[in-house]
Scaffold this active site. Structure first.
Site, PDB file in Angstrom:
ATOM      1  N   ASP A  11       1.517  -3.404   7.197  1.00 33.85           N
ATOM      2  CA  ASP A  11       1.242  -2.672   8.151  1.00 33.85           C
ATOM      3  C   ASP A  11       2.652  -2.289   8.851  1.00 33.85           C
ATOM      4  O   ASP A  11       3.679  -2.920   8.475  1.00 33.85           O
ATOM      5  CB  ASP A  11       0.459  -3.209   9.166  1.00 33.85           C
ATOM      6  CG  ASP A  11       0.434  -4.701   9.291  1.00 33.85           C
ATOM      7  OD1 ASP A  11       1.396  -4.890   9.722  1.00 33.85           O
ATOM      8  OD2 ASP A  11      -0.696  -5.516   9.025  1.00 33.85           O
ATOM      9  N   ASP A  15       7.106  10.525   4.913  1.00 32.60           N
ATOM     10  CA  ASP A  15       6.881  11.182   3.772  1.00 32.60           C
ATOM     11  C   ASP A  15       6.318  12.512   4.254  1.00 32.60           C
ATOM     12  O   ASP A  15       5.294  12.516   5.126  1.00 32.60           O
ATOM     13  CB  ASP A  15       5.856  10.538   2.802  1.00 32.60           C
ATOM     14  CG  ASP A  15       6.173  10.766   1.478  1.00 32.60           C
ATOM     15  OD1 ASP A  15       6.167  11.909   1.154  1.00 32.60           O
ATOM     16  OD2 ASP A  15       6.388   9.803   0.893  1.00 32.60           O
ATOM     17  N   GLU A  35      11.453  15.679  -3.267  1.00 34.24           N
ATOM     18  CA  GLU A  35      10.953  15.302  -4.726  1.00 34.24           C
ATOM     19  C   GLU A  35      10.917  16.591  -5.699  1.00 34.24           C
ATOM     20  O   GLU A  35       9.818  17.300  -5.734  1.00 34.24           O
ATOM     21  CB  GLU A  35       9.469  14.679  -4.675  1.00 34.24           C
ATOM     22  CG  GLU A  35       9.187  13.900  -5.907  1.00 34.24           C
ATOM     23  CD  GLU A  35       7.520  13.880  -6.194  1.00 34.24           C
ATOM     24  OE1 GLU A  35       7.139  13.045  -6.833  1.00 34.24           O
ATOM     25  OE2 GLU A  35       6.745  14.355  -5.312  1.00 34.24           O
ATOM     26  N   ASN A  73      -1.463  -9.104  10.056  1.00 33.06           N
ATOM     27  CA  ASN A  73      -2.516  -9.461  10.802  1.00 33.06           C
ATOM     28  C   ASN A  73      -3.657  -9.815   9.843  1.00 33.06           C
ATOM     29  O   ASN A  73      -4.776  -9.977  10.223  1.00 33.06           O
ATOM     30  CB  ASN A  73      -3.154  -8.273  11.567  1.00 33.06           C
ATOM     31  CG  ASN A  73      -3.517  -7.165  10.783  1.00 33.06           C
ATOM     32  OD1 ASN A  73      -3.281  -7.084   9.542  1.00 33.06           O
ATOM     33  ND2 ASN A  73      -4.039  -6.043  11.441  1.00 33.06           N
ATOM     34  N   ASP A  95      -5.200  -8.720   6.972  1.00 26.67           N
ATOM     35  CA  ASP A  95      -6.526  -7.867   6.730  1.00 26.67           C
ATOM     36  C   ASP A  95      -6.158  -7.633   5.249  1.00 26.67           C
ATOM     37  O   ASP A  95      -6.909  -6.759   4.717  1.00 26.67           O
ATOM     38  CB  ASP A  95      -6.721  -6.731   7.641  1.00 26.67           C
ATOM     39  CG  ASP A  95      -5.623  -5.742   7.789  1.00 26.67           C
ATOM     40  OD1 ASP A  95      -4.705  -5.986   7.058  1.00 26.67           O
ATOM     41  OD2 ASP A  95      -5.768  -4.837   8.006  1.00 26.67           O
ATOM     42  N   HIS A 145       7.320   4.573  -6.175  1.00 27.84           N
ATOM     43  CA  HIS A 145       5.891   3.956  -6.266  1.00 27.84           C
ATOM     44  C   HIS A 145       4.885   4.938  -7.190  1.00 27.84           C
ATOM     45  O   HIS A 145       3.674   4.633  -7.363  1.00 27.84           O
ATOM     46  CB  HIS A 145       5.168   4.546  -4.881  1.00 27.84           C
ATOM     47  CG  HIS A 145       5.163   5.921  -4.412  1.00 27.84           C
ATOM     48  ND1 HIS A 145       6.414   6.889  -4.200  1.00 27.84           N
ATOM     49  CD2 HIS A 145       4.113   6.707  -4.488  1.00 27.84           C
ATOM     50  CE1 HIS A 145       5.945   8.041  -4.299  1.00 27.84           C
ATOM     51  NE2 HIS A 145       4.581   8.115  -4.132  1.00 27.84           N
ATOM     52  N   ASP A 146       5.491   5.748  -8.036  1.00 24.18           N
ATOM     53  CA  ASP A 146       4.766   6.564  -9.123  1.00 24.18           C
ATOM     54  C   ASP A 146       5.363   6.219 -10.368  1.00 24.18           C
ATOM     55  O   ASP A 146       4.779   6.520 -11.506  1.00 24.18           O
ATOM     56  CB  ASP A 146       5.002   8.114  -9.135  1.00 24.18           C
ATOM     57  CG  ASP A 146       4.531   8.809  -7.755  1.00 24.18           C
ATOM     58  OD1 ASP A 146       3.473   8.364  -7.205  1.00 24.18           O
ATOM     59  OD2 ASP A 146       5.142  10.037  -7.395  1.00 24.18           O
ATOM     60  N   ASP A 168       2.065  -7.799   5.450  1.00 30.17           N
ATOM     61  CA  ASP A 168       0.809  -7.700   6.462  1.00 30.17           C
ATOM     62  C   ASP A 168       0.893  -8.499   7.609  1.00 30.17           C
ATOM     63  O   ASP A 168       1.267  -9.859   7.221  1.00 30.17           O
ATOM     64  CB  ASP A 168      -0.323  -8.037   5.419  1.00 30.17           C
ATOM     65  CG  ASP A 168      -1.734  -8.267   6.098  1.00 30.17           C
ATOM     66  OD1 ASP A 168      -1.814  -7.596   7.190  1.00 30.17           O
ATOM     67  OD2 ASP A 168      -2.538  -8.615   5.646  1.00 30.17           O
ATOM     68  N   ASP A 189       7.436  15.312  -0.557  1.00 32.35           N
ATOM     69  CA  ASP A 189       6.629  15.257  -1.409  1.00 32.35           C
ATOM     70  C   ASP A 189       6.359  16.667  -2.459  1.00 32.35           C
ATOM     71  O   ASP A 189       5.681  17.752  -1.717  1.00 32.35           O
ATOM     72  CB  ASP A 189       5.268  14.827  -0.969  1.00 32.35           C
ATOM     73  CG  ASP A 189       4.279  14.350  -2.209  1.00 32.35           C
ATOM     74  OD1 ASP A 189       4.567  13.222  -2.685  1.00 32.35           O
ATOM     75  OD2 ASP A 189       3.276  14.991  -2.354  1.00 32.35           O
TER      76      ASP A 189
HETATM   77  O1  TEU Z   1       4.065  13.049  -6.646  1.00 38.00           O
HETATM   78  C1  TEU Z   1       4.170  14.177  -7.537  1.00 38.00           C
HETATM   79  C2  TEU Z   1       4.092  14.333  -8.758  1.00 38.00           C
HETATM   80  O2  TEU Z   1       4.249  15.451  -9.519  1.00 38.00           O
HETATM   81  C3  TEU Z   1       4.107  12.853  -9.518  1.00 38.00           C
HETATM   82  O3  TEU Z   1       3.660  12.168  -8.642  1.00 38.00           O
HETATM   83  C4  TEU Z   1       3.549  12.598 -10.776  1.00 38.00           C
HETATM   84  O4  TEU Z   1       2.850  14.108 -11.432  1.00 38.00           O
HETATM   85  C5  TEU Z   1       2.362  11.530 -10.905  1.00 38.00           C
HETATM   86  O5  TEU Z   1       2.803  10.550 -10.126  1.00 38.00           O
HETATM   87  C6  TEU Z   1       1.917  11.082 -12.205  1.00 38.00           C
HETATM   88  O6  TEU Z   1       1.531   9.986 -12.193  1.00 38.00           O
HETATM   89  C7  TEU Z   1       3.759  13.019  -5.395  1.00 38.00           C
HETATM   90  C8  TEU Z   1       3.790  11.542  -4.979  1.00 38.00           C
HETATM   91  O7  TEU Z   1       4.956  10.802  -5.212  1.00 38.00           O
HETATM   92  C9  TEU Z   1       2.720  11.006  -5.582  1.00 38.00           C
HETATM   93  O8  TEU Z   1       2.351   9.452  -5.283  1.00 38.00           O
HETATM   94  C10 TEU Z   1       1.290  11.843  -5.312  1.00 38.00           C
HETATM   95  O9  TEU Z   1       0.181  11.235  -6.054  1.00 38.00           O
HETATM   96  C11 TEU Z   1       1.333  13.245  -5.474  1.00 38.00           C
HETATM   97  O10 TEU Z   1       2.833  13.788  -4.852  1.00 38.00           O
HETATM   98  C12 TEU Z   1       0.610  14.132  -4.564  1.00 38.00           C
HETATM   99  O11 TEU Z   1       0.752  14.156  -3.130  1.00 38.00           O
HETATM  100 CA    CA Z   2      -2.556  -5.395   7.907  1.00 38.62          CA
END
Ligand code: TEU
Ligand code: CA
Length: 558
Positions: free
Chosen positions: A29, A98, A258, A23, A25, A330-331, A21, A201
């Site tokens: 960013d 993305d 993905e 700035n 907040d 991130h998932d 970050d 995605d």
């Molecule tokens: O994820 C698709 C997806 O099928 C997996 O994310 C999974 O089903 C889900 O994370 C279970 O928790 C992509 C992205 O990576 C994810 O962050 C998004 O939420 C999703 O698409 C919708 O755009």
């Molecule tokens: Ca910021």
């Protein structure tokens, strides 16, 4: 396999909201990212993927896009984005965005117009269906984030629209040529700006079956998994080929899909020499331990399963193309917390996972914080959670009879926020991520685990990642690591993984002892050189390699 410009690279995923970050907040960013480009360069990163930074109401943290041509003011401006692309270029780095085109946000102009006039042009951009008798839902499909995949079209009590994810993420109708043209135009607009490419995605969801119908319910809610309709949907190749030909191929850009479940006979189409995508993620290990009943039923991953999954993926792709290898994103939970047994999350184990991820064939992706061994966070209650997916899984757990305490304990381990807590830069307040109040609480372990401390420690996880990246690029081993064959050396001990990487004039032996107890590995042939070792000692005696718990090595052999 044809050689491609990106094959020998190292990639890194940034979750912009949580990276840096600039700035105060509390939200990461673009200027924050720019300020860390030298850090990434020094780590050995070439390709940087940014999770979505487009304007979004953030129902699913930016994966619900309201304007494909903009930058959300939270993250900065279009000038900041252009600056980022230019600054990356100066350092021979590439920026990926993305590409989220299975759905947009319900606040996107297209959807707003579809609500105004469902029979008009924009109504056809989505899947809008008349309600059945007594308001019956068009089908019994369950959305990924829980509840029916259909909701009433705002302003139209007699119509439903489809959303396989959140209700604020209406699915775009890819059968409609106008939608596809909009997507290609937008992708090219970004590529013309100098983007290196895209991470694509949830792309498998864009193809729906010819006829929409119910499937047998698999839970008490009377609904069925989205997988049922996906399995019936055939012919996605037509869309993906068109996407590739009209966009990526024209720019020789990098694209990584993905893709959770490409059929065996489709792999060449997906990622072969002229595949729809340059690469796709290997989710072989991510899927381990899963349970159709929900996260609360997931089982811990065992070393032997992990080893098997890694090898199966390698075998599946062979010489067809390149997987993109991850231990987290991130998932997913933090890889070191997910894949090392509870109580055994140690520095050696973290380095062992890193070594495996870098030494198998494919493009290594590092997720922000992975390079310092960031770990899962403990969630005391659901109040601490932001992730919409976890909210749903928590409800599922409660409905199955777990107490709130049991439920948060069970689903917290898989909560997507584990990976979304702010990046830990140093041991100052808020881990140096922000001078303000972070949008999501920092993991309290930042005093021990942070970049600054690891930069000062030559035995740190960070130092080890740097070595792995440097090895991949070294004149000496590049050819072998990037293109060498992978040959498994089967072991009696299922918690040990040994394989060769072999090129015309060099052979590397990679060995990992994926457990806390020692293991002996019988070596065939002569060792020439110790290339990399995650502990100080290397003990070889009479053709036996004596490995400590979680030791992992790369040796050059005859
Ligand atoms: O994820 C698709 C997806 O099928 C997996 O994310 C999974 O089903 C889900 O994370 C279970 O928790 C992509 C992205 O990576 C994810 O962050 C998004 O939420 C999703 O698409 C919708 O755009
Ligand atoms: Ca910021």
């Amino acid at each position: 396999m044809k050689k491609k410009w990106w094959h020998d690279k190292v990639a890194y995923q940034i979750y912009p909201k949580s990276f840096c970050d600039s700035n105060g907040d509390g939200i990461g960013d673009l200027q924050g990212i720019i300020s860390k480009l030298d850090y990434l360069k020094d780590l050995g990163v070439d390709i940087v993927w940014l999770s979505p930074i487009y304007p979004s109401p953030l129902a699913d943290e930016g994966y619900d896009i309201a304007d494909y041509y903009g930058i959300d003011p939270r993250f900065g401006t279009m000038e900041d984005m252009e600056e980022l692309i230019a600054e990356a270029k100066k350092r021979d780095m590439y920026i990926l965005m993305d590409l989220v085109v299975n759905h947009c946000s319900d606040e996107h102009e297209w959807f707003l117009k579809a609500c105004e006039d469902p029979d008009g042009k924009y109504g056809k951009y989505f899947y809008i269906v008349d309600a059945g008798q007594e308001d019956k839902l068009p089908t019994n499909w369950r959305s990924y984030f829980g509840g029916p995949a259909w909701d009433k079209l705002p302003g139209h009590e007699d119509k439903y629209y489809l959303h396989v994810f959140h209700k604020k993420q209406p699915d775009l109708n890819w059968e409609n040529e106008e939608v596809r043209e909009e997507v290609y135009k937008m992708v090219n607009w970004w590529l013309d700006k100098g983007l290196g490419g895209f991470r694509i995605d949830a792309i498998i969801n864009i193809k729906k079956p010819e006829v929409f119908h119910d499937y047998p319910a698999d839970r008490a809610d009377g609904l069925c998994s989205i997988q049922c309709m996906l399995q019936e949907a055939k012919g996605i190749g037509r869309f993906l080929r068109e996407l590739q030909e009209r966009t990526f191929r024209l720019h020789d850009s990098f694209s990584v899909g993905e893709v959770f479940d490409a059929d065996e006979d489709e792999i060449t189409d997906f990622v072969g020499d002229d595949g729809y995508f340059s690469s796709m993620f290997d989710f072989g290990t991510a899927l381990l331990g899963g349970d159709p009943a929900g996260w609360y039923r997931r089982k811990p991953v065992q070393a032997k399963e992990y080893i098997k999954a890694v090898y199966q993926s390698q075998k599946r792709l062979g010489d067809i193309g390149f997987y993109s290898n991850i231990i987290e994103n991130h998932d997913e939970p933090r890889g070191v917390s997910h894949y090392l047994p509870e109580g055994e999350c140690c520095v050696e184990g973290k380095k062992m996972l890193a070594l495996l991820s870098f030494m198998v064939k494919g493009l290594p992706f590092i997720y922000e914080g992975q390079e310092i061994g960031m770990e899962n966070k403990t969630f005391a209650s659901i109040e601490e959670v932001d992730d919409c997916s976890t909210m749903h899984e928590y409800q599922v757990a409660l409905e199955a009879g777990l107490t709130p305490k049991q439920a948060i304990e069970a689903v917290g381990k898989y909560c997507r926020d584990n990976a979304r807590t702010p990046m830990q830069w140093d041991d100052s307040e808020n881990a140096g991520f922000t001078t303000g109040r972070p949008w999501l609480a920092v993991n309290p372990n930042y005093k021990q685990i942070n970049v600054k401390a690891q930069q000062a420690d030559e035995d740190s996880v960070l130092a080890f990642y740097k070595k792995l990246a440097a090895l991949r690029k070294s004149a000496e081993y590049k050819e072998t690591i990037v293109y060498g064959d992978l040959i498994l050396v089967p072991q009696e001990d299922e918690n040990v993984m040994v394989f060769y990487r072999k090129s015309a004039d060099k052979t590397l032996l990679v060995a990992a002892n994926y457990q806390s107890v020692a293991a002996d590995i019988k070596l065939t042939g002569q060792m020439n050189k110790e290339v990399l070792n995650n502990v100080r000692e290397l003990h070889i005696d009479d053709g036996i390699l004596y490995m400590q718990g979680y030791q992992a090595v790369v040796l050059e052999v005859e």
